[in-house]
Design a protein around this motif. Sequence first.
Motif, PDB file in Angstrom:
ATOM      1  N   ASP A 224       0.772  -0.853  -0.296  1.00  0.00           N
ATOM      2  CA  ASP A 224       0.195  -0.260   0.064  1.00  0.00           C
ATOM      3  C   ASP A 224       0.713   0.922   0.081  1.00  0.00           C
ATOM      4  OD1 ASP A 224      -2.330  -1.178  -0.382  1.00  0.00           O
ATOM      5  OD2 ASP A 224      -2.826  -0.756   1.916  1.00  0.00           O
ATOM      6  N   GLU A 225       2.158   1.647   0.206  1.00  0.00           N
ATOM      7  CA  GLU A 225       2.647   2.819   0.789  1.00  0.00           C
ATOM      8  C   GLU A 225       2.677   2.734  -1.160  1.00  0.00           C
ATOM      9  OE1 GLU A 225       5.978   3.027   3.976  1.00  0.00           O
ATOM     10  OE2 GLU A 225       5.592   0.913   4.147  1.00  0.00           O
ATOM     11  N   ILE A 226       3.530   0.803  -1.452  1.00  0.00           N
ATOM     12  CA  ILE A 226       4.497   2.072  -2.715  1.00  0.00           C
ATOM     13  C   ILE A 226       2.971   1.692  -3.874  1.00  0.00           C
ATOM     14  CG2 ILE A 226       5.331   0.357  -4.766  1.00  0.00           C
ATOM     15  CD1 ILE A 226       6.947  -1.311  -2.254  1.00  0.00           C
ATOM     16  N   ALA A 227       1.951   1.512  -3.242  1.00  0.00           N
ATOM     17  CA  ALA A 227       0.558   1.760  -4.643  1.00  0.00           C
ATOM     18  C   ALA A 227       0.374   3.090  -4.097  1.00  0.00           C
ATOM     19  CB  ALA A 227      -0.154   0.979  -4.753  1.00  0.00           C
ATOM     20  N   THR A 228      -0.121   3.398  -3.172  1.00  0.00           N
ATOM     21  CA  THR A 228      -0.720   5.025  -2.721  1.00  0.00           C
ATOM     22  C   THR A 228       0.172   6.320  -2.914  1.00  0.00           C
ATOM     23  OG1 THR A 228      -2.134   3.077  -1.070  1.00  0.00           O
ATOM     24  CG2 THR A 228      -2.259   5.956  -1.162  1.00  0.00           C
ATOM     25  N   PRO A 231       1.779  12.723  -0.874  1.00  0.00           N
ATOM     26  CA  PRO A 231       3.607  13.545  -0.855  1.00  0.00           C
ATOM     27  C   PRO A 231       4.525  13.046  -0.823  1.00  0.00           C
ATOM     28  CG  PRO A 231       1.736  14.569   0.496  1.00  0.00           C
ATOM     29  CD  PRO A 231       1.570  13.048   0.499  1.00  0.00           C
ATOM     30  N   ALA A 232       5.206  12.416  -0.174  1.00  0.00           N
ATOM     31  CA  ALA A 232       6.414  11.486  -0.214  1.00  0.00           C
ATOM     32  C   ALA A 232       6.041  10.268  -1.496  1.00  0.00           C
ATOM     33  CB  ALA A 232       6.322  11.310   0.673  1.00  0.00           C
ATOM     34  N   ASN A 233       5.453  10.056  -1.361  1.00  0.00           N
ATOM     35  CA  ASN A 233       5.226   8.999  -3.001  1.00  0.00           C
ATOM     36  C   ASN A 233       4.430   9.437  -4.102  1.00  0.00           C
ATOM     37  OD1 ASN A 233       5.887   6.160  -4.454  1.00  0.00           O
ATOM     38  ND2 ASN A 233       3.381   5.597  -3.337  1.00  0.00           N
ATOM     39  N   ARG A 234       4.665  10.350  -4.317  1.00  0.00           N
ATOM     40  CA  ARG A 234       4.089  11.172  -5.887  1.00  0.00           C
ATOM     41  C   ARG A 234       3.524  10.042  -6.747  1.00  0.00           C
ATOM     42  NH1 ARG A 234       7.254  14.002  -9.574  1.00  0.00           N
ATOM     43  NH2 ARG A 234       9.592  14.419  -8.196  1.00  0.00           N
ATOM     44  N   TRP A 238       1.824   8.386 -15.434  1.00  0.00           N
ATOM     45  CA  TRP A 238       0.950   7.254 -14.648  1.00  0.00           C
ATOM     46  C   TRP A 238       0.919   5.583 -15.441  1.00  0.00           C
ATOM     47  CZ3 TRP A 238      -3.554   6.831 -11.212  1.00  0.00           C
ATOM     48  CH2 TRP A 238      -4.521   5.996 -11.934  1.00  0.00           C
ATOM     49  N   PRO A 239       0.606   4.864 -14.851  1.00  0.00           N
ATOM     50  CA  PRO A 239       0.496   4.893 -13.440  1.00  0.00           C
ATOM     51  C   PRO A 239       1.156   4.099 -12.501  1.00  0.00           C
ATOM     52  CG  PRO A 239       0.531   2.503 -14.550  1.00  0.00           C
ATOM     53  CD  PRO A 239       1.060   3.834 -15.330  1.00  0.00           C
ATOM     54  N   TYR A 240       2.899   4.783 -12.559  1.00  0.00           N
ATOM     55  CA  TYR A 240       3.685   4.825 -11.314  1.00  0.00           C
ATOM     56  C   TYR A 240       3.805   5.866 -10.846  1.00  0.00           C
ATOM     57  CZ  TYR A 240       5.302   1.161 -14.594  1.00  0.00           C
ATOM     58  OH  TYR A 240       5.441   0.222 -15.870  1.00  0.00           O
ATOM     59  N   THR A 241       3.374   5.400  -9.415  1.00  0.00           N
ATOM     60  CA  THR A 241       4.441   6.455  -8.341  1.00  0.00           C
ATOM     61  C   THR A 241       5.758   6.588  -8.144  1.00  0.00           C
ATOM     62  OG1 THR A 241       4.312   4.400  -6.835  1.00  0.00           O
ATOM     63  CG2 THR A 241       2.116   6.353  -7.004  1.00  0.00           C
ATOM     64  N   LYS A 242       6.118   7.443  -7.210  1.00  0.00           N
ATOM     65  CA  LYS A 242       8.066   7.163  -7.194  1.00  0.00           C
ATOM     66  C   LYS A 242       8.553   6.593  -6.807  1.00  0.00           C
ATOM     67  CE  LYS A 242      11.423  10.254  -4.129  1.00  0.00           C
ATOM     68  NZ  LYS A 242      11.827  11.430  -3.299  1.00  0.00           N
ATOM     69  N   LEU A 243       7.851   5.577  -5.876  1.00  0.00           N
ATOM     70  CA  LEU A 243       8.154   4.576  -4.883  1.00  0.00           C
ATOM     71  C   LEU A 243       9.084   3.152  -6.002  1.00  0.00           C
ATOM     72  CD1 LEU A 243       7.550   4.056  -1.627  1.00  0.00           C
ATOM     73  CD2 LEU A 243       9.500   4.865  -2.443  1.00  0.00           C
ATOM     74  N   MET A 244       7.476   3.453  -7.649  1.00  0.00           N
ATOM     75  CA  MET A 244       7.825   2.139  -8.373  1.00  0.00           C
ATOM     76  C   MET A 244       9.254   2.389  -9.475  1.00  0.00           C
ATOM     77  SD  MET A 244       4.576   1.443  -9.271  1.00  0.00           S
ATOM     78  CE  MET A 244       2.630   0.824  -7.772  1.00  0.00           C
ATOM     79  N   VAL A 245       9.797   3.670  -9.391  1.00  0.00           N
ATOM     80  CA  VAL A 245      10.956   3.787 -10.617  1.00  0.00           C
ATOM     81  C   VAL A 245      11.728   4.318 -10.034  1.00  0.00           C
ATOM     82  CG1 VAL A 245       9.126   5.329 -11.545  1.00  0.00           C
ATOM     83  CG2 VAL A 245      10.377   6.458 -10.117  1.00  0.00           C
ATOM     84  N   ALA A 246      13.243   3.907 -10.743  1.00  0.00           N
ATOM     85  CA  ALA A 246      14.219   3.676 -10.496  1.00  0.00           C
ATOM     86  C   ALA A 246      15.351   5.035 -10.212  1.00  0.00           C
ATOM     87  CB  ALA A 246      15.303   3.674 -12.042  1.00  0.00           C
ATOM     88  N   ASN A 247      15.855   4.684  -9.101  1.00  0.00           N
ATOM     89  CA  ASN A 247      16.601   5.973  -7.818  1.00  0.00           C
ATOM     90  C   ASN A 247      18.071   6.034  -7.816  1.00  0.00           C
ATOM     91  OD1 ASN A 247      16.971   8.024  -6.508  1.00  0.00           O
ATOM     92  ND2 ASN A 247      17.199   6.209  -4.205  1.00  0.00           N
ATOM     93  N   GLY A 449       2.323  16.467  -7.860  1.00  0.00           N
ATOM     94  CA  GLY A 449       1.523  15.877  -7.809  1.00  0.00           C
ATOM     95  C   GLY A 449       0.213  15.703  -9.008  1.00  0.00           C
ATOM     96  N   ALA A 450      -0.088  17.158  -9.349  1.00  0.00           N
ATOM     97  CA  ALA A 450      -1.555  17.248 -10.555  1.00  0.00           C
ATOM     98  C   ALA A 450      -0.899  17.293 -11.857  1.00  0.00           C
ATOM     99  CB  ALA A 450      -1.287  18.816 -10.526  1.00  0.00           C
ATOM    100  N   PRO A 451      -1.979  16.724 -11.978  1.00  0.00           N
ATOM    101  CA  PRO A 451      -1.606  16.784 -13.257  1.00  0.00           C
ATOM    102  C   PRO A 451      -0.965  17.264 -14.660  1.00  0.00           C
ATOM    103  CG  PRO A 451      -3.802  16.176 -13.181  1.00  0.00           C
ATOM    104  CD  PRO A 451      -3.342  16.969 -11.867  1.00  0.00           C
ATOM    105  N   GLU A 452       0.215  17.411 -15.306  1.00  0.00           N
ATOM    106  CA  GLU A 452       0.127  18.434 -16.034  1.00  0.00           C
ATOM    107  C   GLU A 452      -0.273  18.239 -18.196  1.00  0.00           C
ATOM    108  OE1 GLU A 452       4.736  18.252 -15.810  1.00  0.00           O
ATOM    109  OE2 GLU A 452       4.735  20.100 -14.657  1.00  0.00           O
ATOM    110  N   ARG A 453      -0.558  16.917 -17.797  1.00  0.00           N
ATOM    111  CA  ARG A 453      -0.968  16.695 -19.140  1.00  0.00           C
ATOM    112  C   ARG A 453      -0.928  15.321 -19.418  1.00  0.00           C
ATOM    113  NH1 ARG A 453       4.363  17.806 -20.477  1.00  0.00           N
ATOM    114  NH2 ARG A 453       5.493  16.404 -22.158  1.00  0.00           N
ATOM    115  N   GLY A 454      -1.701  14.869 -20.277  1.00  0.00           N
ATOM    116  CA  GLY A 454      -2.060  13.430 -20.738  1.00  0.00           C
ATOM    117  C   GLY A 454      -1.094  13.597 -22.463  1.00  0.00           C
ATOM    118  N   VAL A 455      -0.546  12.404 -22.256  1.00  0.00           N
ATOM    119  CA  VAL A 455      -0.248  11.791 -23.838  1.00  0.00           C
ATOM    120  C   VAL A 455      -1.297  10.172 -24.078  1.00  0.00           C
ATOM    121  CG1 VAL A 455       2.230  12.003 -26.226  1.00  0.00           C
ATOM    122  CG2 VAL A 455       2.278  13.310 -23.530  1.00  0.00           C
TER     123      VAL A 455
END
Length: 507
Positions: A224-228, A231-234, A238-247, A449-455
């Motif tokens: 749930d921490e990874i999916a939700t 502010p710390a996991n912006r 889509w559909p990736y949050t910060k905790l789903m991408v390379a660091n 965390g606000a949407p800038e645009r879709g592609v």
Amino acid sequence: MTDPARIPVIVGIGEITDRADAADRGPIGAEPAGLMAEALRRADGDAGGGWLPRIASLDVVNAVSWPYADLPACVAALLDHRPAHLAYGPVGGETPVRFLHEAARRIARGEVAVAALCSGEAEHSAGAARRAGLDPARDATPPWTVPDPAWTNPRARDYLHPQALRHGLSQPVVVYPLYEIALQAAWGQTPRRGRDESAALWAGMSRVAAENPHGWLRRSFAPDEIATPTPANRPIAWPYTKLMVANPVVNQAAALIVTSLGLARAAGIPEHRLVPIGPGAAASEPRDWLSRDRFDHAPAQDAVLEATLRRAGLAASDLTAIELYSCFPCVPKMARRRLGLPADAVSTVAGGLTFFGAPLNGYMAHAACAMVRRLRDAPGRAGLLYGQGEFVTKHHALVLGGRFDGPDDAPVSVQDEADRRRGPVPPVAEEAAGRAVIETHTVLFDREGAPERGVVVLRQNQTRLLARVPAADRATLAALTDLDRSPVGLAGPLRRGRDGLLEWEAA
């Protein structure tokens, strides 16, 4: 192959994770070349010492966090030894696997007696110095190498289609989501199910990283921490949050030393510490991601994984450990299915690029070190390394462990097989009107965390095109981010934006 002088084995591994809170560390820390040299010294110590002056072949993984004029020469100078073969690799997350495979084949052909590879990045230190107004070439202790004024970033994307560049789809973090969305639809998943699969997979990786003394984020994360989004996991794309991408904001380096079984035995290294290097394979997708047939498969990945196991005479169930490249969830999820592994299979020995850390092109060198540690504890068993680079583009797999047979002498490339599996590629249209259907998509978010645009990647008859969804079109963005219904296959009208780019809406 039975001649011990032609059987390549890994004898030494070395890793370093340079943290800002480490004792006796300056405010900036060591530069990438220094981290690489230290990793090589640690690999030498792991192998019993005395190997560094004997290295005849050294491959250096491409580093991006500092602009060197000649990084391999810097590493060699720090070691006070310049190997006859001293090479610098191109950008690509698969390069450590390729370098390890090439080192093994040099040993097997009798071209060199001792080979090594190393990687290293100091993005965390470089970024912190910039924010503090410090110059590592002046303020670090010791000072970093003077930057090369002629250096150009090797991650330039001028090979991509102009439409991809115009729509801002030129970085991995915004292209891999296109594969994720297309794969979810092809697998019959709702976006919610796809997200939950990614979160469970990543949670398992975090548990491995938490136990890895060289990991960067050494704690377990719940799904749930990874999916939700928080502010710390912006949300990133889509559909990736910060905790789903390379660091990549880490300071890490790794090195491996390879020699022959004969020399290793002569040095008195116990055989359970010698890890054979077995067969492997490599292939690539078209470099411009818009020039691919589909986004719900990767023929090069399929061909590489199948050929590597076939050449080793192994099934996936025979492997005691695997490392499936994990820059973004879609990659190991595809590979797991191709290998026929269960959904709860642990697909990393190092901890993954989010939690262990992603020193840009160097992660798989750390994965190889972790695999060596695992196989030393399981003599005779085999493990699989699979790395990939760019945009699901370059793929390389390699078997470690097993019998002391060495790599086979088949051509490494299985490009012909990958190309055979690829379907026709739709041409990219720059002008279009009327209605078009979603092939795949992403939504890009700002740092709040606000949407800038879709592609959206669209299909219209036999052509492919790109279009934007403006931030003001909340209804369409809501359709693109609906967790319970995939928008793939959804049709809508096209219009021309004020800047000339196509726009699309769900209507």
